[in-house]
Design a protein around this motif. Structure first.
Motif, PDB file in Angstrom:
ATOM      1  N   ALA A   1       0.832  -1.208   0.000  1.00  0.00           N
ATOM      2  CA  ALA A   1       0.000   0.000   0.000  1.00  0.00           C
ATOM      3  C   ALA A   1       0.867   1.259   0.000  1.00  0.00           C
ATOM      4  CB  ALA A   1      -0.923   0.005   1.212  1.00  0.00           C
ATOM      5  N   SER A   2       1.959   1.231   0.734  1.00  0.00           N
ATOM      6  CA  SER A   2       2.858   2.393   0.786  1.00  0.00           C
ATOM      7  C   SER A   2       3.510   2.632  -0.570  1.00  0.00           C
ATOM      8  CB  SER A   2       3.937   2.187   1.842  1.00  0.00           C
ATOM      9  OG  SER A   2       3.356   2.133   3.119  1.00  0.00           O
TER      10      SER A   2
ATOM     11  N   GLU B   1       2.271   1.803  -3.521  1.00  0.00           N
ATOM     12  CA  GLU B   1       1.247   2.284  -4.445  1.00  0.00           C
ATOM     13  C   GLU B   1       0.910   3.743  -4.177  1.00  0.00           C
ATOM     14  OE1 GLU B   1      -2.106  -0.310  -4.350  1.00  0.00           O
ATOM     15  OE2 GLU B   1      -1.030  -1.933  -5.344  1.00  0.00           O
ATOM     16  N   SER B   2       0.916   4.146  -2.897  1.00  0.00           N
ATOM     17  CA  SER B   2       0.571   5.535  -2.604  1.00  0.00           C
ATOM     18  C   SER B   2       1.666   6.486  -3.067  1.00  0.00           C
ATOM     19  CB  SER B   2       0.288   5.723  -1.109  1.00  0.00           C
ATOM     20  OG  SER B   2       1.468   5.583  -0.351  1.00  0.00           O
TER      21      SER B   2
ATOM     22  N   GLY C   1       1.303   6.300  -6.933  1.00  0.00           N
ATOM     23  CA  GLY C   1      -0.032   6.708  -7.359  1.00  0.00           C
ATOM     24  C   GLY C   1      -0.768   5.517  -7.912  1.00  0.00           C
TER      25      GLY C   1
END
Length: 144
Positions: free
Chosen positions: A95-96, A98-99, A102
């Protein structure tokens, strides 16, 4: 250390928290029943040698019980929570990443798309033809 466990013997909830904290801190180690027994027996032998006659049968039973409880708790936590914590850590890393990139961006590919959009905007903008009165800075990316 061991003294904090002994001090918490009168408050089971505090003892549980201390032991669980120790257990989570030892998740990276391969704690097994034979290793717990080895550790427990070393501590018991040390106490016997240091205290000699003052190490009573009652004290021996108390220490065996405490050390078995601590060792068992470490094994229990590893058995029941290590996989869950590993899953959480893996999910968090994903998740980190991807954030930062983006959603839908594939690292450098996303940077190339932004660069291409900026160059296209630069070519289309009135400021690109030398008109400095347009109020736009060269290379600025406008929201779509």
């Amino acid at each position: 250390g061991l003294s904090s466990f002994v001090e918490a013997l009168g408050t089971p909830q505090q003892l549980k928290i201390l032991v669980e904290t120790l257990a989570f801190g030892h998740l990276h180690l391969d704690v097994t029943v034979p290793r717990v027994v080895l550790f427990r027996d070393c501590i018991m032998e040390l106490l016997q040698q240091e205290l000699r006659d003052r190490f009573t049968d009652e004290a021996r039973v108390g220490w065996l019980t405490l050390l078995n409880y601590v060792g068992g708790a470490i094994i229990y936590v590893k058995t029941h929570y290590a996989d869950r914590l590993q899953t959480l850590a893996t999910s968090w890393r994903k998740a980190s990443q991807e954030s930062v990139a983006g959603p839908g961006d594939a690292g450098a590919g996303g940077e190339q798309r932004l660069k291409g959009a900026a160059e296209k905007e630069e070519g289309d903008s009135p400021g690109a033809s030398g008109d400095s009165h347009s109020g736009e800075r060269s290379g600025e990316v406008k929201p779509v």
